[in-house]
Scaffold this motif. Structure first.
Motif, PDB file in Angstrom:
ATOM      1  N   SER A  18      12.610  13.087  -2.108  1.00  0.00           N
ATOM      2  CA  SER A  18      12.649  12.019  -1.119  1.00  0.00           C
ATOM      3  C   SER A  18      11.484  12.057  -0.149  1.00  0.00           C
ATOM      4  O   SER A  18      11.499  11.380   0.858  1.00  0.00           O
ATOM      5  N   VAL A  19      10.457  12.821  -0.446  1.00  0.00           N
ATOM      6  CA  VAL A  19       9.280  12.852   0.417  1.00  0.00           C
ATOM      7  C   VAL A  19       8.591  11.502   0.320  1.00  0.00           C
ATOM      8  O   VAL A  19       8.410  10.950  -0.755  1.00  0.00           O
ATOM      9  N   ALA A  20       8.221  10.933   1.444  1.00  0.00           N
ATOM     10  CA  ALA A  20       7.613   9.602   1.468  1.00  0.00           C
ATOM     11  C   ALA A  20       6.306   9.583   0.701  1.00  0.00           C
ATOM     12  O   ALA A  20       5.522  10.511   0.766  1.00  0.00           O
ATOM     13  N   LEU A  21       6.087   8.497  -0.029  1.00  0.00           N
ATOM     14  CA  LEU A  21       4.875   8.335  -0.824  1.00  0.00           C
ATOM     15  C   LEU A  21       3.856   7.436  -0.133  1.00  0.00           C
ATOM     16  O   LEU A  21       2.864   7.062  -0.721  1.00  0.00           O
ATOM     17  N   ALA A  22       4.129   7.055   1.114  1.00  0.00           N
ATOM     18  CA  ALA A  22       3.265   6.107   1.808  1.00  0.00           C
ATOM     19  C   ALA A  22       1.861   6.676   1.998  1.00  0.00           C
ATOM     20  O   ALA A  22       1.689   7.803   2.410  1.00  0.00           O
ATOM     21  N   GLN A  23       0.857   5.874   1.665  1.00  0.00           N
ATOM     22  CA  GLN A  23      -0.517   6.289   1.826  1.00  0.00           C
ATOM     23  C   GLN A  23      -0.967   5.976   3.248  1.00  0.00           C
ATOM     24  O   GLN A  23      -0.425   5.114   3.903  1.00  0.00           O
ATOM     25  N   LYS A  24      -2.014   6.670   3.704  1.00  0.00           N
ATOM     26  CA  LYS A  24      -2.575   6.366   5.018  1.00  0.00           C
ATOM     27  C   LYS A  24      -3.305   5.029   4.972  1.00  0.00           C
ATOM     28  O   LYS A  24      -3.210   4.229   5.878  1.00  0.00           O
ATOM     29  N   VAL A  25      -4.044   4.776   3.906  1.00  0.00           N
ATOM     30  CA  VAL A  25      -4.756   3.511   3.730  1.00  0.00           C
ATOM     31  C   VAL A  25      -4.189   2.843   2.482  1.00  0.00           C
ATOM     32  O   VAL A  25      -4.378   3.334   1.377  1.00  0.00           O
ATOM     33  N   PRO A  26      -3.479   1.721   2.643  1.00  0.00           N
ATOM     34  CA  PRO A  26      -2.904   1.048   1.473  1.00  0.00           C
ATOM     35  C   PRO A  26      -3.985   0.560   0.511  1.00  0.00           C
ATOM     36  O   PRO A  26      -5.067   0.155   0.930  1.00  0.00           O
ATOM     37  N   GLU A  27      -3.668   0.584  -0.755  1.00  0.00           N
ATOM     38  CA  GLU A  27      -4.590   0.145  -1.804  1.00  0.00           C
ATOM     39  C   GLU A  27      -4.515  -1.373  -1.956  1.00  0.00           C
ATOM     40  O   GLU A  27      -3.436  -1.967  -1.928  1.00  0.00           O
ATOM     41  N   VAL A  28      -5.685  -2.017  -2.115  1.00  0.00           N
ATOM     42  CA  VAL A  28      -5.725  -3.448  -2.417  1.00  0.00           C
ATOM     43  C   VAL A  28      -5.531  -3.576  -3.925  1.00  0.00           C
ATOM     44  O   VAL A  28      -6.370  -3.145  -4.712  1.00  0.00           O
ATOM     45  N   ILE A  29      -4.390  -4.140  -4.333  1.00  0.00           N
ATOM     46  CA  ILE A  29      -4.062  -4.201  -5.763  1.00  0.00           C
ATOM     47  C   ILE A  29      -4.430  -5.534  -6.402  1.00  0.00           C
ATOM     48  O   ILE A  29      -4.458  -5.641  -7.623  1.00  0.00           O
ATOM     49  N   LYS A  30      -4.689  -6.566  -5.580  1.00  0.00           N
ATOM     50  CA  LYS A  30      -5.075  -7.861  -6.132  1.00  0.00           C
ATOM     51  C   LYS A  30      -5.825  -8.645  -5.070  1.00  0.00           C
ATOM     52  O   LYS A  30      -5.510  -8.570  -3.887  1.00  0.00           O
ATOM     53  N   ARG A  55       9.079  -5.545  -0.409  1.00  0.00           N
ATOM     54  CA  ARG A  55       9.270  -6.335   0.811  1.00  0.00           C
ATOM     55  C   ARG A  55       7.915  -6.493   1.497  1.00  0.00           C
ATOM     56  O   ARG A  55       7.042  -5.640   1.378  1.00  0.00           O
ATOM     57  N   VAL A  56       7.764  -7.587   2.228  1.00  0.00           N
ATOM     58  CA  VAL A  56       6.551  -7.801   3.014  1.00  0.00           C
ATOM     59  C   VAL A  56       6.656  -6.933   4.269  1.00  0.00           C
ATOM     60  O   VAL A  56       7.692  -6.897   4.927  1.00  0.00           O
ATOM     61  N   ASN A  57       5.572  -6.229   4.587  1.00  0.00           N
ATOM     62  CA  ASN A  57       5.518  -5.399   5.791  1.00  0.00           C
ATOM     63  C   ASN A  57       4.634  -6.129   6.807  1.00  0.00           C
ATOM     64  O   ASN A  57       3.416  -6.052   6.740  1.00  0.00           O
ATOM     65  N   PRO A  58       5.242  -6.855   7.777  1.00  0.00           N
ATOM     66  CA  PRO A  58       4.442  -7.638   8.726  1.00  0.00           C
ATOM     67  C   PRO A  58       3.553  -6.786   9.630  1.00  0.00           C
ATOM     68  O   PRO A  58       2.486  -7.238  10.044  1.00  0.00           O
ATOM     69  N   GLU A  59       3.967  -5.546   9.919  1.00  0.00           N
ATOM     70  CA  GLU A  59       3.164  -4.684  10.789  1.00  0.00           C
ATOM     71  C   GLU A  59       1.852  -4.255  10.139  1.00  0.00           C
ATOM     72  O   GLU A  59       0.854  -4.053  10.820  1.00  0.00           O
ATOM     73  N   ARG A  60       1.839  -4.104   8.817  1.00  0.00           N
ATOM     74  CA  ARG A  60       0.625  -3.664   8.121  1.00  0.00           C
ATOM     75  C   ARG A  60      -0.149  -4.837   7.529  1.00  0.00           C
ATOM     76  O   ARG A  60      -1.224  -4.644   6.984  1.00  0.00           O
ATOM     77  N   SER A  61       0.406  -6.054   7.625  1.00  0.00           N
ATOM     78  CA  SER A  61      -0.275  -7.252   7.113  1.00  0.00           C
ATOM     79  C   SER A  61      -1.220  -7.787   8.172  1.00  0.00           C
ATOM     80  O   SER A  61      -1.027  -7.571   9.364  1.00  0.00           O
ATOM     81  N   ARG A  62      -2.245  -8.495   7.737  1.00  0.00           N
ATOM     82  CA  ARG A  62      -3.200  -9.161   8.627  1.00  0.00           C
ATOM     83  C   ARG A  62      -3.342 -10.602   8.161  1.00  0.00           C
ATOM     84  O   ARG A  62      -3.492 -10.862   6.977  1.00  0.00           O
TER      85      ARG A  62
END
Length: 135
Positions: A18-30, A55-62
């Motif tokens: 259950s260790v979080a897999l969240a990256q520090k810098v999200p990858e641009v996949i498309k 799900r959409v993450n509004p805090e990390r979206s621009r």
């Protein structure tokens, strides 16, 4: 000796599923380019049968106000091939250009597991261009 080794691994959190897999810098996949009113179709790979969701993450979206995000639904992988990575299911998402500019839509891929959330974040980058007026 072996017990000390296992305790050390558990203490470091390396053996916990259950260790979080969240990256520090999200990858641009498309990346997509649309005009205002135009659409971009995105297929996000996943395995909903194991409880994973997008799900959409509004805090990390621009620039989220520049696009409208609509989830269409899952296209399930064939039952006999669902365990293979290349034949995973896909969540179909429709992005509609609302205003000119760039939108980085952050999607979290997650599932709840033992009271913790396992997730990673991926970015879909959409450049919305103004409509060319007809002459």
């Amino acid at each position: 000796m072996r017990a000390k080794f296992l305790i050390g691994i558990l203490a470091a959190g390396l053996a916990l599923p259950s260790v979080a897999l969240a990256q520090k810098v999200p990858e641009v996949i498309k990346t997509s380019e649309v005009t205002v009113g135009g659409i971009a179709f995105v297929k996000l790979p996943g395995n909903p049968d194991l409880g994973y969701k997008w799900r959409v993450n509004p805090e990390r979206s621009r620039g989220l106000e520049r696009v409208k995000v609509e989830k269409i639904g899952w296209l399930k992988a064939p039952q006999e091939r669902a365990l293979f990575a290349e034949a995973r299911s896909r969540l179909n998402v429709l992005l509609t250009g609302q205003a000119a500019g760039q939108a980085d839509v952050a999607f979290d891929y997650y599932r709840s597991f033992g009271g913790r959330v396992i997730s990673k974040t991926s970015i879909v980058r959409v450049t919305v261009k103004p409509r060319v007026s007809e002459k």
